[in-house]
Write a protein that holds these residues in place. Sequence first.
Motif, PDB file in Angstrom:
ATOM      1  N   TRP A  27      36.016  44.763  35.295  1.00  0.00           N
ATOM      2  CA  TRP A  27      37.086  43.983  34.675  1.00  0.00           C
ATOM      3  C   TRP A  27      38.334  43.897  35.533  1.00  0.00           C
ATOM      4  O   TRP A  27      39.077  42.924  35.456  1.00  0.00           O
ATOM      5  N   LYS A  28      38.572  44.863  36.439  1.00  0.00           N
ATOM      6  CA  LYS A  28      39.709  44.727  37.351  1.00  0.00           C
ATOM      7  C   LYS A  28      39.436  43.616  38.367  1.00  0.00           C
ATOM      8  O   LYS A  28      40.326  42.842  38.714  1.00  0.00           O
ATOM      9  N   THR A  29      38.209  43.527  38.827  1.00  0.00           N
ATOM     10  CA  THR A  29      37.842  42.456  39.756  1.00  0.00           C
ATOM     11  C   THR A  29      38.001  41.091  39.087  1.00  0.00           C
ATOM     12  O   THR A  29      38.526  40.146  39.695  1.00  0.00           O
ATOM     13  N   LEU A  30      37.570  40.989  37.837  1.00  0.00           N
ATOM     14  CA  LEU A  30      37.755  39.728  37.109  1.00  0.00           C
ATOM     15  C   LEU A  30      39.236  39.407  36.934  1.00  0.00           C
ATOM     16  O   LEU A  30      39.647  38.248  37.073  1.00  0.00           O
ATOM     17  N   ALA A  31      40.045  40.422  36.632  1.00  0.00           N
ATOM     18  CA  ALA A  31      41.485  40.209  36.488  1.00  0.00           C
ATOM     19  C   ALA A  31      42.084  39.729  37.807  1.00  0.00           C
ATOM     20  O   ALA A  31      42.876  38.778  37.832  1.00  0.00           O
ATOM     21  N   ASP A  32      41.701  40.371  38.916  1.00  0.00           N
ATOM     22  CA  ASP A  32      42.207  39.957  40.230  1.00  0.00           C
ATOM     23  C   ASP A  32      41.850  38.506  40.523  1.00  0.00           C
ATOM     24  O   ASP A  32      42.664  37.749  41.045  1.00  0.00           O
ATOM     25  N   ARG A  33      40.637  38.123  40.179  1.00  0.00           N
ATOM     26  CA  ARG A  33      40.187  36.744  40.437  1.00  0.00           C
ATOM     27  C   ARG A  33      40.917  35.724  39.574  1.00  0.00           C
ATOM     28  O   ARG A  33      40.973  34.548  39.934  1.00  0.00           O
ATOM     29  N   SER A  34      41.486  36.165  38.451  1.00  0.00           N
ATOM     30  CA  SER A  34      42.206  35.229  37.585  1.00  0.00           C
ATOM     31  C   SER A  34      43.444  34.683  38.277  1.00  0.00           C
ATOM     32  O   SER A  34      43.879  33.574  37.987  1.00  0.00           O
ATOM     33  N   GLY A  35      44.036  35.485  39.165  1.00  0.00           N
ATOM     34  CA  GLY A  35      45.249  35.078  39.840  1.00  0.00           C
ATOM     35  C   GLY A  35      46.493  35.134  38.970  1.00  0.00           C
ATOM     36  O   GLY A  35      47.583  34.790  39.415  1.00  0.00           O
ATOM     37  N   GLU A  36      46.364  35.568  37.728  1.00  0.00           N
ATOM     38  CA  GLU A  36      47.485  35.610  36.796  1.00  0.00           C
ATOM     39  C   GLU A  36      48.165  36.973  36.849  1.00  0.00           C
ATOM     40  O   GLU A  36      47.542  37.997  36.569  1.00  0.00           O
TER      41      GLU A  36
END
Length: 154
Positions: A27-36
């Motif tokens: 989930w940290k990787t997904l958060a990083d990919r969000s760019g938000e």
Amino acid sequence: MSLTTLKAIHLLGAVLFLGNIIVTAFWKTLADRSGELAVIRFAVKATNWADVVFTLGGIVLLAAAGHMMAPAFGGVAGSFWLKTAYTLFVATGVLWLTVLIPVQWKQARLLNALPAGAAVPAAYRGLARVWAVAGSAATLMPLAAAWLMVAKPG
């Protein structure tokens, strides 16, 4: 304490330790990919807290129960699989303490200094790459140790 109870405690430690490592990375990787910024800031803060509660909790259970069980299997140096699993566990801890935790704290400080709505800086992205590489190693080593614990090869 019985060997069965120690095994159960050791298994609980492994679930907490490996589960947190894998889920948090996902989930940290997904958060990083969000760019938000707000999402990434929250993920970094939550990662740091999850490490304190789950990773550290798992480490304590794994180390305590594992060390108490080791004599039943010939001691730490008594077999290849146990010695190698201990080595991988310690190496994971060293990587966690010397690279992953400092990177996560740097990421948190960097993001906390930004105003709401700011762009995620390139410095954060660089730290995220270091975290991903070190985190991959810190995931593979305990997975290998878990396999050794189950397979108990020669």
